[in-house]
Design a protein around this motif. Structure first.
Motif, PDB file in Angstrom:
ATOM      1  N   HIS A 574       0.827  -1.202   0.000  1.00  0.00           N
ATOM      2  CA  HIS A 574       0.000   0.000   0.000  1.00  0.00           C
ATOM      3  C   HIS A 574       0.862   1.253   0.000  1.00  0.00           C
ATOM      4  N   LEU A 575       0.371   2.265  -0.669  1.00  0.00           N
ATOM      5  CA  LEU A 575       1.046   3.549  -0.661  1.00  0.00           C
ATOM      6  C   LEU A 575       0.710   4.283   0.634  1.00  0.00           C
ATOM      7  N   SER A 576       1.649   5.082   1.099  1.00  0.00           N
ATOM      8  CA  SER A 576       1.463   5.819   2.347  1.00  0.00           C
ATOM      9  C   SER A 576       0.773   7.148   2.066  1.00  0.00           C
ATOM     10  N   ASP A 577      -0.489   7.269   2.489  1.00  0.00           N
ATOM     11  CA  ASP A 577      -1.212   8.519   2.264  1.00  0.00           C
ATOM     12  C   ASP A 577      -0.532   9.690   2.964  1.00  0.00           C
ATOM     13  N   GLY A 578       0.024   9.423   4.153  1.00  0.00           N
ATOM     14  CA  GLY A 578       0.705  10.495   4.883  1.00  0.00           C
ATOM     15  C   GLY A 578       1.924  10.999   4.141  1.00  0.00           C
ATOM     16  N   GLU A 579       2.726  10.070   3.613  1.00  0.00           N
ATOM     17  CA  GLU A 579       3.931  10.479   2.886  1.00  0.00           C
ATOM     18  C   GLU A 579       3.559  11.174   1.582  1.00  0.00           C
ATOM     19  N   ILE A 580       2.530  10.688   0.914  1.00  0.00           N
ATOM     20  CA  ILE A 580       2.064  11.332  -0.314  1.00  0.00           C
ATOM     21  C   ILE A 580       1.655  12.771  -0.025  1.00  0.00           C
ATOM     22  N   ALA A 581       0.888  12.976   1.040  1.00  0.00           N
ATOM     23  CA  ALA A 581       0.423  14.321   1.391  1.00  0.00           C
ATOM     24  C   ALA A 581       1.591  15.241   1.734  1.00  0.00           C
ATOM     25  N   ARG A 582       2.579  14.728   2.489  1.00  0.00           N
ATOM     26  CA  ARG A 582       3.729  15.561   2.872  1.00  0.00           C
ATOM     27  C   ARG A 582       4.517  16.006   1.649  1.00  0.00           C
ATOM     28  N   ARG A 583       4.757  15.098   0.751  1.00  0.00           N
ATOM     29  CA  ARG A 583       5.553  15.447  -0.429  1.00  0.00           C
ATOM     30  C   ARG A 583       4.768  16.378  -1.360  1.00  0.00           C
ATOM     31  N   ALA A 584       3.464  16.157  -1.463  1.00  0.00           N
ATOM     32  CA  ALA A 584       2.649  17.028  -2.308  1.00  0.00           C
ATOM     33  C   ALA A 584       2.617  18.449  -1.754  1.00  0.00           C
ATOM     34  N   GLN A 585       2.556  18.579  -0.429  1.00  0.00           N
ATOM     35  CA  GLN A 585       2.543  19.915   0.169  1.00  0.00           C
ATOM     36  C   GLN A 585       3.805  20.687  -0.166  1.00  0.00           C
ATOM     37  N   ARG A 586       4.946  19.992  -0.175  1.00  0.00           N
ATOM     38  CA  ARG A 586       6.191  20.679  -0.529  1.00  0.00           C
ATOM     39  C   ARG A 586       6.128  21.219  -1.953  1.00  0.00           C
ATOM     40  N   LEU A 587       5.557  20.444  -2.856  1.00  0.00           N
ATOM     41  CA  LEU A 587       5.442  20.897  -4.248  1.00  0.00           C
ATOM     42  C   LEU A 587       4.446  22.039  -4.382  1.00  0.00           C
ATOM     43  N   LEU A 588       3.375  21.998  -3.616  1.00  0.00           N
ATOM     44  CA  LEU A 588       2.378  23.071  -3.679  1.00  0.00           C
ATOM     45  C   LEU A 588       2.919  24.375  -3.107  1.00  0.00           C
ATOM     46  N   PHE A 589       3.869  24.267  -2.206  1.00  0.00           N
ATOM     47  CA  PHE A 589       4.436  25.477  -1.588  1.00  0.00           C
ATOM     48  C   PHE A 589       5.596  26.049  -2.406  1.00  0.00           C
ATOM     49  N   GLU A 590       6.077  25.351  -3.410  1.00  0.00           N
ATOM     50  CA  GLU A 590       7.223  25.846  -4.183  1.00  0.00           C
ATOM     51  C   GLU A 590       6.981  27.220  -4.799  1.00  0.00           C
ATOM     52  N   PRO A 591       5.877  27.435  -5.515  1.00  0.00           N
ATOM     53  CA  PRO A 591       5.624  28.793  -6.023  1.00  0.00           C
ATOM     54  C   PRO A 591       5.073  29.664  -4.895  1.00  0.00           C
ATOM     55  N   ASP A 592       5.968  30.306  -4.154  1.00  0.00           N
ATOM     56  CA  ASP A 592       5.535  30.985  -2.931  1.00  0.00           C
ATOM     57  C   ASP A 592       4.727  32.258  -3.176  1.00  0.00           C
ATOM     58  N   TYR A 593       4.556  32.619  -4.433  1.00  0.00           N
ATOM     59  CA  TYR A 593       3.719  33.772  -4.754  1.00  0.00           C
ATOM     60  C   TYR A 593       2.265  33.348  -4.931  1.00  0.00           C
ATOM     61  N   LEU A 594       2.009  32.017  -4.873  1.00  0.00           N
ATOM     62  CA  LEU A 594       0.649  31.505  -4.975  1.00  0.00           C
ATOM     63  C   LEU A 594       0.238  30.878  -3.649  1.00  0.00           C
ATOM     64  N   ASP A 595      -1.012  31.082  -3.283  1.00  0.00           N
ATOM     65  CA  ASP A 595      -1.537  30.436  -2.093  1.00  0.00           C
ATOM     66  C   ASP A 595      -1.687  28.949  -2.412  1.00  0.00           C
ATOM     67  N   PRO A 596      -1.016  28.057  -1.645  1.00  0.00           N
ATOM     68  CA  PRO A 596      -1.084  26.617  -1.960  1.00  0.00           C
ATOM     69  C   PRO A 596      -2.509  26.076  -1.917  1.00  0.00           C
ATOM     70  N   ARG A 597      -3.371  26.679  -1.109  1.00  0.00           N
ATOM     71  CA  ARG A 597      -4.762  26.227  -1.075  1.00  0.00           C
ATOM     72  C   ARG A 597      -5.463  26.544  -2.384  1.00  0.00           C
ATOM     73  N   ASP A 598      -5.179  27.755  -2.925  1.00  0.00           N
ATOM     74  CA  ASP A 598      -5.775  28.117  -4.208  1.00  0.00           C
ATOM     75  C   ASP A 598      -5.230  27.243  -5.330  1.00  0.00           C
ATOM     76  N   LEU A 599      -3.929  26.952  -5.274  1.00  0.00           N
ATOM     77  CA  LEU A 599      -3.313  26.125  -6.305  1.00  0.00           C
ATOM     78  C   LEU A 599      -3.892  24.706  -6.250  1.00  0.00           C
ATOM     79  N   GLN A 600      -4.045  24.170  -5.039  1.00  0.00           N
ATOM     80  CA  GLN A 600      -4.629  22.835  -4.904  1.00  0.00           C
ATOM     81  C   GLN A 600      -6.070  22.822  -5.420  1.00  0.00           C
ATOM     82  N   ALA A 601      -6.834  23.869  -5.127  1.00  0.00           N
ATOM     83  CA  ALA A 601      -8.219  23.946  -5.600  1.00  0.00           C
ATOM     84  C   ALA A 601      -8.278  23.957  -7.123  1.00  0.00           C
ATOM     85  N   ALA A 602      -7.337  24.677  -7.760  1.00  0.00           N
ATOM     86  CA  ALA A 602      -7.303  24.723  -9.222  1.00  0.00           C
ATOM     87  C   ALA A 602      -7.015  23.340  -9.800  1.00  0.00           C
ATOM     88  N   LEU A 603      -6.111  22.600  -9.153  1.00  0.00           N
ATOM     89  CA  LEU A 603      -5.773  21.260  -9.637  1.00  0.00           C
ATOM     90  C   LEU A 603      -6.930  20.278  -9.418  1.00  0.00           C
TER      91      LEU A 603
END
Length: 814
Positions: A574-603
């Protein structure tokens, strides 16, 4: 004695008794304390080494019981942990009727002592500062342990010491060794261990004043043939490819596999009519939430909550022993740093979330499931029940298990012989004990003195005086005087402190040099950027399928750690949902001029549109949590997908504006080297070696290709910059006006990278960046040979690599 010993146990017991009886006879016949110490030092210490489960404690108890019938002796029995004292007391009382367990806390009285008395304690309870140890202080009704030992000797008792798991707390340099040597001064010492270290044993022998340490070893095969330990241990590890390795919940994989085998063993025992509930041991990491996660996963795997026990102390105790025996519990979760000292014969399986690179630790882990429960001994059972099973969450860190097995396999049953280096010699009517040298006793008696380790030796005052050398005597005549402090020693290579800071000079901008250029900056209107990302990100069939993956097929490697037989199979992890979420958050935070919540909503909106378009997984549209998990898995499975999309959108949404004017002059240190084609007529002082070397290459151009070059400082109002995917600026090292260049208003941007930095951090992003006016910057590196190379980005590998030799004359075409 209640338990009948096996053949090899009786042989080991008889061997120890032979050695101890020889020493006892010499001690009884010795005329003085030094002679008695010599007899004890040569034949009074035995180390028994045997695999866990082979019955070392039984052998030790048999020795103490039988020897106490021959010799007037009182024993001190040391366990490695305080929590094991009561376990040892119970075992001695139940198995050895010839021994009497005394309460060391309240019954320290010599006059009521008898041969075969045993005091059970730990080294931690007695060693160290005397006034800080309760057992070493006089009580209302009993004397201190130190005083008791003195009284016992005066009453004619010999002192015996029995050390369980001797390797763990009884090593050289510890307070326990000092207490052993200076206070206990035992006549006989019996140490038992499963994991000795040869060097530690030798160091202890020297530090404790022992001349000969007799070794008795028991092989694994002897214990297997006697039915006391299992035929072997099968170790299972899980191997995955690079793409999914970081996303797999290896702990859950190991736990699920362990529960499967545990249930199979349970069914096999029931089918054979054996009334035994097997125990699954789960060793978790030391993190705060590791126990909670293990319990949650066990419940999900079908283990009832009331069948799960938890033990989180760092040392074994009575509570742990009770759980190991309580057959209402099928699973024991524990997180001890040292997994030793507790018996769990009904344990067949162990799931380890911790690394076990240390061989001693690996031996103890193996020992927890190596024993055979008494209900299985002597029975005809299936091969499946003849093995223990270890499931490893971290395959790379478990080399200790194989090393432990090799170490156990190296044991061969060997007995020891009496040391012939002491003998009683009668000269006239006087008997004396002599240490034999070169096979012959001395004609003139010589007192034997045990070696004194440096730590405990009284150092003569003469030794403490500094030695005077020839150089000291001739100081001032031939050699220069020595400095009083080491820091004052003259170092001719040390940099000298300048008398004053260098002056500065104004360097003017070259005539005809433009002052204003074009720079990119990100538009403050991020809504357009988010719309661009949502519209442009490409979710093809492969990416879409990846979004809903729950498990991956990995390789299951099973090794018999004793025979090294290896077999492979497949396993759905099984894949680790916790690890998936942690790594995805790092990618969502990379463009620091965008709100990661807004970016996630767009995706999420993009994924919803893809689901509707394909007409599958429609039920997920009503599950925000599952949609977010799918988006996260897309991001971590294809990390460049979002980066490339954001890069393109940033380029489209970047604004081109004028820089601030270049300063008409700059203040640099006086004496900067002249640069004929430099913007300020000199080489800037803040460049590194590679940057300086490249500027010199440009400045040496004789073809007229370079009209001027300028060091583009980062993050200044007049700097030329490009927008990166993370929203930060990228400022190439140089701006070069190139004759005949039709692109970028004749200006070429150049970035210089050290050879070891061509793929560091955001360098690949820089390689793909392109300025809206000046186009794509050229990236160059200097090889060790001194040759300059251009770099290009390889899309297949995702890395920069050398492309072609850099030539100044070709700059108009770059």
């Amino acid at each position: 004695m209640i338990v009948k010993p096996k053949g090899y146990q009786s042989a080991a017991k008889d061997n120890v008794l032979e050695i101890f009886r020889y020493a006892s006879a010499q001690i009884d016949g010795a005329p003085d304390p030094d002679s008695r110490r010599a007899a004890s030092a040569h034949n009074g210490c035995v180390l028994i080494q045997a695999p866990t489960g082979a019955g070392k404690t039984l052998i030790a108890g048999l020795v103490a019981e039988e020897f106490s019938k021959d010799t007037k002796i009182v024993w001190l029995w040391f366990t490695p942990f305080a929590g094991l004292v009561e376990q040892a007391r119970i075992a001695i009382k139940s198995q050895f009727q010839g021994l009497r367990v005394r309460d060391i806390g309240a019954d320290r009285v010599a006059h009521s002592s008898r041969s075969g008395d045993v005091f059970v304690t730990t080294w931690a309870a007695v060693s160290g500062r005397k006034d800080g140890k309760r057992l070493r202080r006089d009580g209302d009704e009993s004397v201190s342990l130190d005083g008791l030992l003195e009284q016992l000797r005066r009453h004619g008792f010999k002192i015996g010491v029995l050390v369980d798991e001797a390797h763990h707390t009884f090593t050289t340099g510890t307070e326990s060794v000092k207490y052993y040597r200076e206070v206990v001064q035992p006549d006989f010492t019996l140490m038992i261990t499963a994991t000795p270290d040869d060097q530690d044993a030798e160091n202890f022998r020297k530090a404790s004043g022992i001349a000969v340490m007799h070794r008795i070893t028991v092989s694994r095969l002897d214990a297997v043939e006697a039915g006391l330990i299992k035929d072997g241990i099968k170790s299972v590890a899980y191997l995955a490819g690079d793409q999914h390795r970081e996303l797999i919940d290896f702990g859950l994989a190991a736990l699920g596999d362990g529960v499967r085998v545990h249930n199979a063993i349970k069914s096999e025992l029931a089918a054979a009519g054996i009334d035994l509930v097997p125990l699954l041991l789960v060793q978790v990491s030391s993190t705060d939430k590791s126990v909670d996660k293990a319990r949650k996963d066990l419940l999900a795997l079908g283990i009832p909550d009331d069948a799960i026990a938890v033990y989180t102390s760092d040392e074994p105790s009575d509570d742990l022993m009770a759980v190991a025996r309580d057959e209402a519990k099928e699973v024991l979760i524990f997180k001890m740093a040292v997994a030793l000292g507790f018996d769990a014969p009904r344990a067949f399986t162990l799931v380890s979330m911790r690394g076990a690179q240390d061989k001693d630790f690996g031996t103890q882990i193996v020992g927890r499931i190596l024993r055979v429960d008494w209900r299985l001994q002597g029975r005809n059972i299936s091969d499946f029940l003849k093995y223990g099973y270890v499931f490893l969450a971290d395959a790379e860190k478990q080399s200790g298990l194989v090393g432990a097995a090799d170490r156990i396999n190296d044991l061969r049953t060997e007995l020891s012989s009496v040391s012939p280096f002491t003998m009683l010699v009668k000269i006239g009517e006087t008997a004396t004990l002599q240490v034999v040298q070169n096979g012959q006793p001395a004609l003139i008696p010589k007192t034997w003195t045990p070696p004194v380790p440096a730590k405990y030796a009284d150092t003569p005052e003469s030794v403490l005086k500094p030695q005077v050398s020839t150089q000291d005597l001739l100081t001032g005549f031939i050699f220069p005087p020595r400095s009083a402090e080491p820091d004052d020693i003259y170092n001719p290579t040390a940099p000298s402190t300048p008398s004053s800071s260098p002056g500065t000079k104004q360097y003017g901008l070259r005539a005809g040099m433009p002052r204003i250029f074009k720079k990119e900056q990100l538009s403050l209107n991020t809504s357009g950027l988010l719309q661009c990302v949502e519209k442009r990100i490409r979710i093809d069939d492969k990416v879409f399928t990846e979004a809903f993956r729950q498990a991956v097929n990995i390789k299951r490697k099973e090794v018999d750690i004793f025979t090294h037989d290896v077999s492979y199979g497949e396993f759905q992890a099984h894949l680790s949902d916790g690890e998936i979420a942690r790594r995805a958050q790092r990618l969502l935070f990379e463009p620091d001029y965008l709100d990661p919540r807004d970016l996630q909503a767009a995706l999420v909106n993009k994924l919803k549109a893809e689901i509707k378009e394909r007409g599958i997984f429609l039920e997920l549209l009503d599950s925000p949590e599952k949609l977010r998990r799918a988006v996260h898995l897309i991001l971590v499975s294809h990390p460049n997908l979002l980066r490339d999309t954001v890069r393109g959108c940033c380029a489209d949404n970047a604004e081109v504006v004028d820089t601030a004017p270049l300063p008409e002059s700059v203040s640099w240190p006086s004496g900067c080297t002249t640069a004929l084609l430099g913007a300020y007529g000199a080489y800037p002082p803040d460049m590194n070696n590679d940057e300086t070397a490249f500027a010199q290459l440009l400045d040496a151009d004789m073809s007229g290709t370079v009209e001027w070059w300028h060091r583009n400082e980062p993050r200044k109002p007049h700097s030329v910059g490009l927008v990166m995917p993370d929203g930060k600026g990228y400022f190439p090292d140089y701006m070069v006006k190139v004759k005949g260049r039709n692109k970028g208003e004749g200006i070429l941007l150049i970035e210089v990278k050290g050879e070891y930095l061509i793929n560091s951090l955001n360098t690949p992003d820089k390689a793909l960046a392109s300025h809206k006016v000046y186009r794509k910057p050229l990236m160059v590196m200097k090889e060790i040979s001194g040759r300059w190379m251009t770099l290009r980005f390889n899309e297949k590998t995702g890395k920069n690599e050398p492309d072609a030799i850099f030539r100044v004359e070709a700059m108009s075409e770059y």
